[in-house]
Design a protein around this motif. Structure first.
Motif, short mmCIF file in Angstrom:
data_model
loop_
_atom_site.label_atom_id
_atom_site.label_comp_id
_atom_site.label_asym_id
_atom_site.label_seq_id
_atom_site.Cartn_x
_atom_site.Cartn_y
_atom_site.Cartn_z
N TYR A 1 -6.56 5.69 2.49
CA TYR A 1 -6.39 4.29 2.06
C TYR A 1 -5.12 3.70 2.65
CZ TYR A 1 -5.12 0.40 -1.00
OH TYR A 1 -4.71 -0.82 -1.48
N LEU A 2 -4.05 4.49 2.65
CA LEU A 2 -2.78 4.03 3.22
C LEU A 2 -2.94 3.63 4.68
CD1 LEU A 2 0.34 3.75 3.30
CD2 LEU A 2 0.44 6.21 3.76
N ILE A 3 -3.65 4.45 5.43
CA ILE A 3 -3.76 4.23 6.87
C ILE A 3 -4.82 3.18 7.22
CG2 ILE A 3 -4.32 5.35 9.08
CD1 ILE A 3 -3.26 7.99 7.71
N LYS A 4 -5.97 3.25 6.55
CA LYS A 4 -7.09 2.37 6.91
C LYS A 4 -7.19 1.11 6.05
CE LYS A 4 -10.25 5.51 9.23
NZ LYS A 4 -11.68 5.86 9.40
N GLY A 5 -6.55 1.15 4.90
CA GLY A 5 -6.65 -0.01 4.01
C GLY A 5 -7.98 -0.06 3.29
N LYS A 6 -8.76 1.02 3.33
CA LYS A 6 -10.05 1.08 2.66
C LYS A 6 -10.13 2.37 1.85
CE LYS A 6 -12.59 -1.48 6.23
NZ LYS A 6 -13.71 -1.41 7.20
N TYR B 1 0.45 13.53 4.30
CA TYR B 1 1.17 12.36 3.81
C TYR B 1 2.42 12.12 4.64
CZ TYR B 1 4.17 9.50 0.84
OH TYR B 1 5.02 8.51 0.38
N TYR B 2 3.17 13.17 4.90
CA TYR B 2 4.40 13.05 5.68
C TYR B 2 4.12 12.51 7.09
CZ TYR B 2 8.66 14.34 8.19
OH TYR B 2 9.78 14.31 8.98
N LYS B 3 3.08 13.05 7.73
CA LYS B 3 2.75 12.67 9.11
C LYS B 3 1.80 11.48 9.19
CE LYS B 3 3.11 17.47 10.73
NZ LYS B 3 2.34 18.62 11.30
N GLU B 4 1.26 11.08 8.03
CA GLU B 4 0.20 10.07 7.98
C GLU B 4 -0.94 10.48 8.93
OE1 GLU B 4 1.66 6.07 8.28
OE2 GLU B 4 3.16 6.37 6.72
N ASP B 5 -1.38 11.70 8.74
CA ASP B 5 -2.39 12.33 9.60
C ASP B 5 -3.75 12.23 8.92
OD1 ASP B 5 -4.08 14.10 10.96
OD2 ASP B 5 -2.44 15.44 11.50
N ILE B 6 -4.59 11.31 9.37
CA ILE B 6 -5.88 11.07 8.72
C ILE B 6 -6.86 12.22 8.95
CG2 ILE B 6 -7.03 9.82 10.61
CD1 ILE B 6 -7.92 7.80 8.41
N THR B 7 -6.76 12.88 10.11
CA THR B 7 -7.65 14.01 10.39
C THR B 7 -7.38 15.16 9.45
OG1 THR B 7 -7.78 13.37 12.73
CG2 THR B 7 -8.44 15.61 12.16
N LEU B 8 -6.12 15.48 9.28
CA LEU B 8 -5.73 16.56 8.37
C LEU B 8 -6.16 16.24 6.95
CD1 LEU B 8 -4.27 19.27 8.04
CD2 LEU B 8 -2.11 18.01 7.85
N ALA B 9 -6.00 15.00 6.54
CA ALA B 9 -6.40 14.58 5.20
C ALA B 9 -7.90 14.72 5.00
CB ALA B 9 -5.96 13.14 4.96
N THR B 10 -8.68 14.30 5.99
CA THR B 10 -10.14 14.35 5.88
C THR B 10 -10.67 15.77 5.84
OG1 THR B 10 -10.25 12.25 7.10
CG2 THR B 10 -12.29 13.50 6.91
N ARG C 1 0.83 -1.21 0.00
CA ARG C 1 0.00 0.00 0.00
C ARG C 1 0.86 1.26 0.00
NH1 ARG C 1 -3.37 -2.24 3.96
NH2 ARG C 1 -2.68 -0.74 5.54
N ARG C 2 1.94 1.25 0.77
CA ARG C 2 2.82 2.42 0.83
C ARG C 2 3.42 2.73 -0.54
NH1 ARG C 2 3.58 4.16 5.82
NH2 ARG C 2 3.07 2.76 7.54
N ILE C 3 3.81 1.70 -1.24
CA ILE C 3 4.40 1.91 -2.57
C ILE C 3 3.33 2.39 -3.55
CG2 ILE C 3 5.56 0.81 -4.51
CD1 ILE C 3 6.76 -1.18 -2.44
#
Length: 219
Positions: free
Chosen positions: A208-213, A139-148, A80-82
């Motif tokens: 998707y990276l973090i949750k796999g969905k 993306y750098y922080k893998e911050d799902i809240t910021l992304a949403t 997923r990361r790639i």
């Protein structure tokens, strides 16, 4: 352990390349808007001339990602990361293309005075530039809240796009001699709106990276 350590190093290198590409795209977008506001054709040409660097980085990221998949046969989370890195690099490359398009519109407008003061376009640009910066941070922080949270800003950009283009169409009917300039300004609005959409795409890839969905933030 040595194999895993080497793979982690390659993942970090991939991420670093993507962030470098993102920073170049940010710079291109910022400069393209400054060039438009100041009607600075030299700066617009600089944006166009440097676009090849972003294209080269996308190719490097794609080659590296594909080679990592072929050599390492990564497990689900690593795969997923790639994949996400490859998808985001494509969105960043498109954003850089829109920056180039804005620069080209600036050159086409030239030094003729604007038909009306530029107010809405710089505000759209400010929101869009913020989205790009935040999406790269997410993306750098893998911050799902910021992304949403970026989906809400995308809605603001969409509303401004509709309002600004409508105003430009009205101006076009009243100022037939300025149709060329007004058309270019409408194009710039479209390029910014599409840039915001690609920032939203980046956010969806991060989720998707973090949750796999997969999630559609535009729903």
């Amino acid at each position: 352990m040595a194999i895993r350590a080497n793979f982690d190093t390659e993942l970090k290198e991939l991420k670093d390349l993507l962030l470098k590409m993102g920073k170049l795209a940010e710079d291109a977008l910022n400069k393209s808007i400054i060039a438009l506001k100041e009607q600075n054709t030299d700066l617009a040409l600089e944006v166009i001339d440097k676009d090849y660097k972003i294209n080269q980085l996308e190719e490097e990221i794609n080659d590296k990602g594909i080679l990592m998949i072929a050599k390492q046969s990564p497990v689900a989370s690593d795969l997923r990361r790639i994949i996400v890195a490859l998808k985001i690099s494509n969105d960043v490359e498109r954003i850089a293309d829109y920056a180039v398009n804005i620069a080209k519109s600036t050159i086409r407008v030239g030094d003729k005075p604007f038909i009306k003061p530029l107010v809405d376009i710089p505000e759209m640009a400010r929101l869009t530039q913020g989205m790009l910066s935040s999406s790269l941070q997410a993306y750098y922080k893998e911050d799902i809240t910021l992304a949403t949270d970026l989906a809400e800003i995308d809605d603001q950009v969409d509303k401004m796009y509709g309002k600004t283009v409508q105003e430009l169409l009205i101006l076009m009917s009243k100022n037939p001699d300025s149709i060329g300039q007004i058309t270019q300004l409408a194009f710039v609005c479209r390029y910014l709106e599409r840039t915001a959409d690609h920032c939203t795409n980046i956010s969806e890839h991060i989720i998707y990276l973090i949750k796999g969905k997969r999630y559609d933030l535009n729903d």
